[in-house]
Enzyme design. Structure first.
Site, PDB file in Angstrom:
ATOM      1  N   HIS A 346       5.822  -2.591  11.770  1.00  0.00           N
ATOM      2  CA  HIS A 346       7.084  -2.140  11.183  1.00  0.00           C
ATOM      3  C   HIS A 346       6.845  -0.884  10.358  1.00  0.00           C
ATOM      4  CE1 HIS A 346       9.758  -2.127   7.529  1.00  0.00           C
ATOM      5  NE2 HIS A 346      10.672  -2.115   8.491  1.00  0.00           N
ATOM      6  N   SER A 347       7.762   0.078  10.442  1.00  0.00           N
ATOM      7  CA  SER A 347       7.711   1.294   9.645  1.00  0.00           C
ATOM      8  C   SER A 347       6.431   2.076   9.960  1.00  0.00           C
ATOM      9  CB  SER A 347       7.816   0.947   8.158  1.00  0.00           C
ATOM     10  OG  SER A 347       7.965   2.097   7.373  1.00  0.00           O
ATOM     11  N   LEU A 348       5.636   2.383   8.947  1.00  0.00           N
ATOM     12  CA  LEU A 348       4.366   3.074   9.172  1.00  0.00           C
ATOM     13  C   LEU A 348       3.472   2.283  10.107  1.00  0.00           C
ATOM     14  CD1 LEU A 348       2.193   5.215   8.517  1.00  0.00           C
ATOM     15  CD2 LEU A 348       1.664   3.900   6.448  1.00  0.00           C
TER      16      LEU A 348
END
Length: 565
Positions: A346-348
């Site tokens: 998730h995300s980075l």
């Protein structure tokens, strides 16, 4: 006469009996062959499906088997793994309950319907009091992926180093690709439970771990005298490894950004280095948004001009997250050499999963990832010739109310900039699967909608069907920047008048149209308000940041002289 007829009848009956026995024997042999042949298929991680058009449940449930932590900065050579056993998973479960009770006690006045959803999903199908022993069920499909013939890390990493050092020479090197593609088992992203399960695996990497001394050092090469010192374990990246019962499918979940002030973050999280790597991967040039910003690398030359070679070197530094994520994959591959490996995050963490997945040709499902296409090009990752990137085994799942995923969380007044994040990219590789919650649910665009449990509880479990995945729209990141290859001088800024004009020109080094701002004819000097550079003749006195606080403001500098080229 009767005796002859009886003899013939008896002979035919015996022949028929022998024929039946032969057929029975052949059938038994055939069943044995099929049985052993199917075992061979399982050992080779090739799963046979009854229906080619629908995903089938993979054999065995997936459980958390290992947790990796990899140091960065001074501890970038250190990698440790924690094997999940019945004993420590119970201990982790008790720690999770205490953390949940603590959160409940402090949740008075918070705008949350269910405190559990900030630490884990509250959906009835997936609810649990111990995320460390939860059993996931995943479905898979067969898909043809175009991958390199030699995907061994001992070949890939030297090739990427060579491509970064000599991009012109690397462009002339012919890479062998599997002719016609290779049949690979990939996640069934049309199945709702599979998508939710992968999202929960991504969120599992955020769950805090209690102190334990059961970590094993798997650093290569390992030297007991080369220790990074106290605190390295809270200053790096984590990867959670899930394996099914047959050990032929492995899922690696990479931890994403821990943002100060959001639930699940704190001083024991990796906030500082997360921000540094976010700004390095997703900004146009070292997070140089304005003269008020302190850059995360020393590649900024002047207004909208950046040293491209310097930037590529900075992203691939051994003490940054991309290299750490590759090390986690390599050790997982060493433990499960014959398994099919998937990546998620998730995300980075999703962006890193996508970059590692492209590096080694692995199926990847990323959630709410910032645009990582520019970083993939700067890293010179292999792209199959003649095949568009969206026709590969990478899927980016997100929604329209998340400005980070949509690439709109930029500008001086954006919440990302105020928090110290230069999220300037919006282009994704692979396919995009977008939930239009702004239109369907009336959501407002807000950075808080980027949280993984907002995505799980508010979107993935609420929609009856998963979002349709499609090729991304035409997209160009950082179109108004000039990226200069090493050894090339920036063009002199000339114009017929003192007024500012905008001119379109083509830069061969990046093979795309860029917009360059030209000013009046005079030698360029750094902005006197900018503390990071001072020009003396043909040399530039520059400063580099050594330490930052969580907001991103530099607290300690070092200076050096750089000759203008």
């Amino acid at each position: 006469m009767i005796s002859n007829d009886y003899t013939k009848f008896s002979s035919k009956r015996r022949s028929l009996r022998y024929s039946n026995r032969i057929l029975l024997l052949m059938g038994t042999i055939l069943l044995i062959v099929v049985y052993f042949y199917s075992d061979i298929l399982v050992d080779k991680s090739i799963i046979m499906f009854r229906n080619e058009n629908k995903g089938q449940m993979l054999s065995g449930s997936f459980t958390l088997r290992h947790i990796y932590r990899h140091g960065v900065d001074k501890g970038h050579r250190t990698q440790e793994v924690l094997d999940i056993t019945k004993q420590n998973e119970d201990a982790f479960g008790r720690y999770f309950k205490r953390e949940l009770d603590e959160f409940n006690a402090n949740a008075v006045g918070l705008n949350t319907d269910d405190p559990l959803r900030e630490l884990w999903t509250s959906d009835k199908q997936f609810i649990t009091d111990n995320p460390f022993n939860f059993k996931f069920g995943l479905k898979g499909n067969k898909q043809i992926l175009h991958r390199m013939v030699d995907r061994d890390p001992s070949f890939i990493e030297p090739y990427l180093d060579f491509a970064r050092e000599s991009p012109d020479m690397a462009a002339k090197v012919t890479i062998d690709w599997v002719e016609g593609g290779e049949v690979v088992v990939v996640p069934d992203i049309t199945d709702k439970n599979t998508v939710v399960s992968l999202a929960l695996m991504s969120s599992n990497a955020y769950v805090r771990l209690p102190y334990t001394d059961d970590w094993r050092n798997v650093s290569l090469p390992w030297d007991s005298n080369d220790t990074p010192g106290y605190g390295w374990e809270s200053n790096g990246i984590r990867g959670h490894v899930f394996v099914n019962d047959l050990e032929n499918i492995v899922v690696i979940s990479i931890k994403g950004t821990s943002a100060q002030g959001l639930p699940g973050s704190g001083e024991d999280e990796t906030t500082g280095n997360d921000k540094l790597n976010d700004n390095l991967l997703f900004s146009c040039c070292c997070a140089r948004v304005s003269y008020l910003w302190t850059t995360v690398c020393d590649c900024y030359l002047k207004s909208y001009t950046c040293d491209e070679t310097c930037l590529e070197q900075a992203i691939k530094e051994k003490d940054h997250y991309y290299q750490a994520a590759m090390d986690i994959y390599k050790d997982t591959l060493r433990q499960y050499p014959h398994a099919t490996i998937w990546l998620t995050g998730h995300s980075l963490g999703g962006a890193l999963a996508s970059l590692v997945g492209r590096t080694y040709g692995l199926p990847t499902v990323a959630f709410e990832s910032p645009g990582e296409l520019l970083a993939a090009k700067r890293l010179h990752l292999p792209f199959p010739p003649g095949l568009p990137s969206y026709d590969e085994g990478i899927w980016h799942i997100g929604h329209t109310a998340d400005p980070i995923y949509m690439g709109t969380c930029n500008g001086a007044s954006s919440t990302c900039s105020i928090a110290g994040y230069a999220m300037e990219t919006g282009c994704h590789s692979g396919k995009q699967c977008v939930y239009d919650v702004v239109r369907d649910k009336g959501w407002h665009v807000n950075m808080l909608n980027h949280r993984i449990h907002t995505v799980i509880d508010g979107i993935l479990t609420k929609y009856d069907k998963v979002a349709t995945c499609h090729e991304p729209d035409p997209c160009v990141d950082c179109y108004n920047w000039n990226f200069m290859p090493h050894g090339k001088k920036p063009k002199k800024q000339t114009t017929s008048s003192s007024s500012e004009k905008v001119d379109t020109s083509t830069t061969k080094s990046i093979d795309r149209t860029t917009i360059t701002t030209r000013t009046n004819e005079k030698k360029w000097h750094p902005n006197p308000k900018d503390p990071s550079t001072t020009t003396t003749d043909d040399k530039t006195l520059m400063s580099s940041c050594l330490h930052r606080n969580w907001v991103g403001i530099c607290t300690e500098y070092t200076t050096f002289t750089k000759r203008l080229i």
